[in-house]
Scaffold this motif. Structure first.
Motif, PDB file in Angstrom:
ATOM      1  N   GLN A  41      70.684 -40.296  26.122  1.00  0.00           N
ATOM      2  CA  GLN A  41      71.996 -39.687  26.327  1.00  0.00           C
ATOM      3  C   GLN A  41      72.451 -39.185  24.969  1.00  0.00           C
ATOM      4  N   ASP A  42      72.826 -37.926  24.901  1.00  0.00           N
ATOM      5  CA  ASP A  42      73.256 -37.331  23.631  1.00  0.00           C
ATOM      6  C   ASP A  42      74.776 -37.408  23.507  1.00  0.00           C
ATOM      7  N   THR A  43      75.479 -36.844  24.491  1.00  0.00           N
ATOM      8  CA  THR A  43      76.941 -36.884  24.544  1.00  0.00           C
ATOM      9  C   THR A  43      77.331 -37.111  25.999  1.00  0.00           C
ATOM     10  N   GLU A  44      78.615 -37.011  26.296  1.00  0.00           N
ATOM     11  CA  GLU A  44      79.070 -37.114  27.686  1.00  0.00           C
ATOM     12  C   GLU A  44      78.737 -35.855  28.487  1.00  0.00           C
ATOM     13  N   GLU A  45      78.264 -34.832  27.801  1.00  0.00           N
ATOM     14  CA  GLU A  45      77.968 -33.560  28.473  1.00  0.00           C
ATOM     15  C   GLU A  45      76.508 -33.158  28.401  1.00  0.00           C
ATOM     16  N   CYS A  46      75.652 -34.014  27.842  1.00  0.00           N
ATOM     17  CA  CYS A  46      74.228 -33.669  27.810  1.00  0.00           C
ATOM     18  C   CYS A  46      73.364 -34.894  27.502  1.00  0.00           C
ATOM     19  N   PHE A  47      72.080 -34.745  27.836  1.00  0.00           N
ATOM     20  CA  PHE A  47      71.078 -35.721  27.444  1.00  0.00           C
ATOM     21  C   PHE A  47      69.879 -34.946  26.909  1.00  0.00           C
ATOM     22  N   THR A  48      68.980 -35.629  26.244  1.00  0.00           N
ATOM     23  CA  THR A  48      67.808 -34.960  25.690  1.00  0.00           C
ATOM     24  C   THR A  48      66.543 -35.544  26.288  1.00  0.00           C
ATOM     25  N   ASP A  50      62.629 -35.576  25.095  1.00  0.00           N
ATOM     26  CA  ASP A  50      61.751 -35.260  23.961  1.00  0.00           C
ATOM     27  C   ASP A  50      62.439 -34.329  22.960  1.00  0.00           C
ATOM     28  N   GLY A  51      63.725 -34.579  22.711  1.00  0.00           N
ATOM     29  CA  GLY A  51      64.487 -33.814  21.725  1.00  0.00           C
ATOM     30  C   GLY A  51      65.086 -32.519  22.246  1.00  0.00           C
ATOM     31  N   LYS A  52      64.758 -32.119  23.468  1.00  0.00           N
ATOM     32  CA  LYS A  52      65.308 -30.880  24.035  1.00  0.00           C
ATOM     33  C   LYS A  52      66.557 -31.198  24.839  1.00  0.00           C
ATOM     34  N   LYS A  53      67.626 -30.482  24.540  1.00  0.00           N
ATOM     35  CA  LYS A  53      68.928 -30.716  25.166  1.00  0.00           C
ATOM     36  C   LYS A  53      68.983 -30.174  26.599  1.00  0.00           C
ATOM     37  N   VAL A  54      69.552 -30.991  27.491  1.00  0.00           N
ATOM     38  CA  VAL A  54      69.806 -30.602  28.875  1.00  0.00           C
ATOM     39  C   VAL A  54      71.288 -30.871  29.123  1.00  0.00           C
ATOM     40  N   THR A  55      72.050 -29.818  29.396  1.00  0.00           N
ATOM     41  CA  THR A  55      73.480 -30.018  29.641  1.00  0.00           C
ATOM     42  C   THR A  55      73.679 -30.691  30.997  1.00  0.00           C
ATOM     43  N   PHE A  56      74.855 -31.320  31.147  1.00  0.00           N
ATOM     44  CA  PHE A  56      75.126 -32.120  32.332  1.00  0.00           C
ATOM     45  C   PHE A  56      76.563 -31.905  32.775  1.00  0.00           C
ATOM     46  N   SER A  57      76.766 -31.802  34.094  1.00  0.00           N
ATOM     47  CA  SER A  57      78.127 -31.689  34.625  1.00  0.00           C
ATOM     48  C   SER A  57      78.259 -32.584  35.851  1.00  0.00           C
ATOM     49  N   GLN A  58      79.507 -32.848  36.228  1.00  0.00           N
ATOM     50  CA  GLN A  58      79.801 -33.708  37.379  1.00  0.00           C
ATOM     51  C   GLN A  58      80.718 -32.980  38.354  1.00  0.00           C
ATOM     52  N   ALA A  69      72.257 -40.859  34.704  1.00  0.00           N
ATOM     53  CA  ALA A  69      71.255 -39.815  34.945  1.00  0.00           C
ATOM     54  C   ALA A  69      70.091 -39.948  33.958  1.00  0.00           C
ATOM     55  N   ALA A  70      70.403 -40.124  32.682  1.00  0.00           N
ATOM     56  CA  ALA A  70      69.358 -40.255  31.663  1.00  0.00           C
ATOM     57  C   ALA A  70      68.503 -41.496  31.924  1.00  0.00           C
ATOM     58  N   TYR A  71      69.143 -42.599  32.266  1.00  0.00           N
ATOM     59  CA  TYR A  71      68.413 -43.841  32.532  1.00  0.00           C
ATOM     60  C   TYR A  71      67.520 -43.708  33.764  1.00  0.00           C
ATOM     61  N   LEU A  72      68.081 -43.167  34.843  1.00  0.00           N
ATOM     62  CA  LEU A  72      67.347 -43.099  36.104  1.00  0.00           C
ATOM     63  C   LEU A  72      66.202 -42.091  36.094  1.00  0.00           C
ATOM     64  N   VAL A  73      66.309 -41.032  35.288  1.00  0.00           N
ATOM     65  CA  VAL A  73      65.190 -40.093  35.216  1.00  0.00           C
ATOM     66  C   VAL A  73      64.042 -40.715  34.404  1.00  0.00           C
ATOM     67  N   LYS A  74      64.375 -41.571  33.468  1.00  0.00           N
ATOM     68  CA  LYS A  74      63.358 -42.251  32.652  1.00  0.00           C
ATOM     69  C   LYS A  74      62.659 -43.367  33.442  1.00  0.00           C
ATOM     70  N   TYR A  75      63.446 -44.169  34.171  1.00  0.00           N
ATOM     71  CA  TYR A  75      62.906 -45.332  34.864  1.00  0.00           C
ATOM     72  C   TYR A  75      63.071 -45.173  36.372  1.00  0.00           C
ATOM     73  N   ASP A  76      61.961 -45.203  37.097  1.00  0.00           N
ATOM     74  CA  ASP A  76      61.986 -45.099  38.548  1.00  0.00           C
ATOM     75  C   ASP A  76      61.252 -46.295  39.124  1.00  0.00           C
ATOM     76  N   SER A  77      61.891 -47.002  40.059  1.00  0.00           N
ATOM     77  CA  SER A  77      61.308 -48.229  40.596  1.00  0.00           C
ATOM     78  C   SER A  77      60.025 -47.989  41.397  1.00  0.00           C
ATOM     79  N   VAL A  78      59.853 -46.788  41.923  1.00  0.00           N
ATOM     80  CA  VAL A  78      58.646 -46.482  42.704  1.00  0.00           C
ATOM     81  C   VAL A  78      57.612 -45.744  41.862  1.00  0.00           C
TER      82      VAL A  78
END
Length: 154
Positions: free
Chosen positions: A90-97, A99-107, A71-80
């Motif tokens: 990627q910060d942990t298995e449950e969040c990414f940042t 610009d330093g702001k935390k966004v929690t993540f679930s599956q 998720a972190a990789y794909l939001v940063k890099y888009d082929s189009v």
């Protein structure tokens, strides 16, 4: 693709209604709505990028079946649409940042299992393409405590 509304036109000509409308506009400018994105495919990621820069929205959570690393990789890099000009890590298995702001993540496959209420989420951007009918979206408001759901669907 998206357009921001620059101004709203008050449907009435009554001065007190216009004043009330202006007060609500002012309140909206100073209050950020906490937002979650459910579904982080192409549309979900583009909505995330767009909403990130919206001063009225604070994205606090993303739910998708992919890994947080993907998720972190794909939001940063888009082929189009190219590389996003934000620092995404990627910060942990449950969040990414971003610009330093935390966004929690679930599956979670079942969005009703996500505790949106404890995160203070008021609006969910539903981008999975799976939940299109009102009956399938009711759990957002009835179980999860979300006030609004914006559905991305054809």
């Amino acid at each position: 693709m998206f357009q921001r509304c620059q101004s709203l036109v008050c449907p009435t000509t009554k001065p007190e209604a216009a004043s009330l409308h202006q007060q609500r506009q002012h309140q909206r400018k100073h209050k950020m709505v906490k937002v979650a994105v459910n579904g982080f495919g192409r549309i979900g990621r583009l909505v995330f990028r767009y909403a990130w820069d919206d001063p009225t929205m604070e994205i606090v959570h993303v739910n998708d079946l992919c890994s947080v690393e993907s998720a972190a990789y794909l939001v940063k890099y888009d082929s189009v649409h190219g590389t996003w000009g934000k620092d995404v890590q990627q910060d942990t298995e449950e969040c990414f940042t971003v610009d330093g702001k935390k966004v929690t993540f679930s599956q979670e496959k079942d969005y009703s299992c996500i505790d949106f209420r404890s995160m203070g989420v008021e609006m969910v951007l539903e981008c999975t393409g799976k939940f299109l009918k009102v009956d399938t979206l009711k759990a957002y408001t009835e179980q999860c405590g979300v006030k609004r759901v914006v559905v991305s669907a054809p």
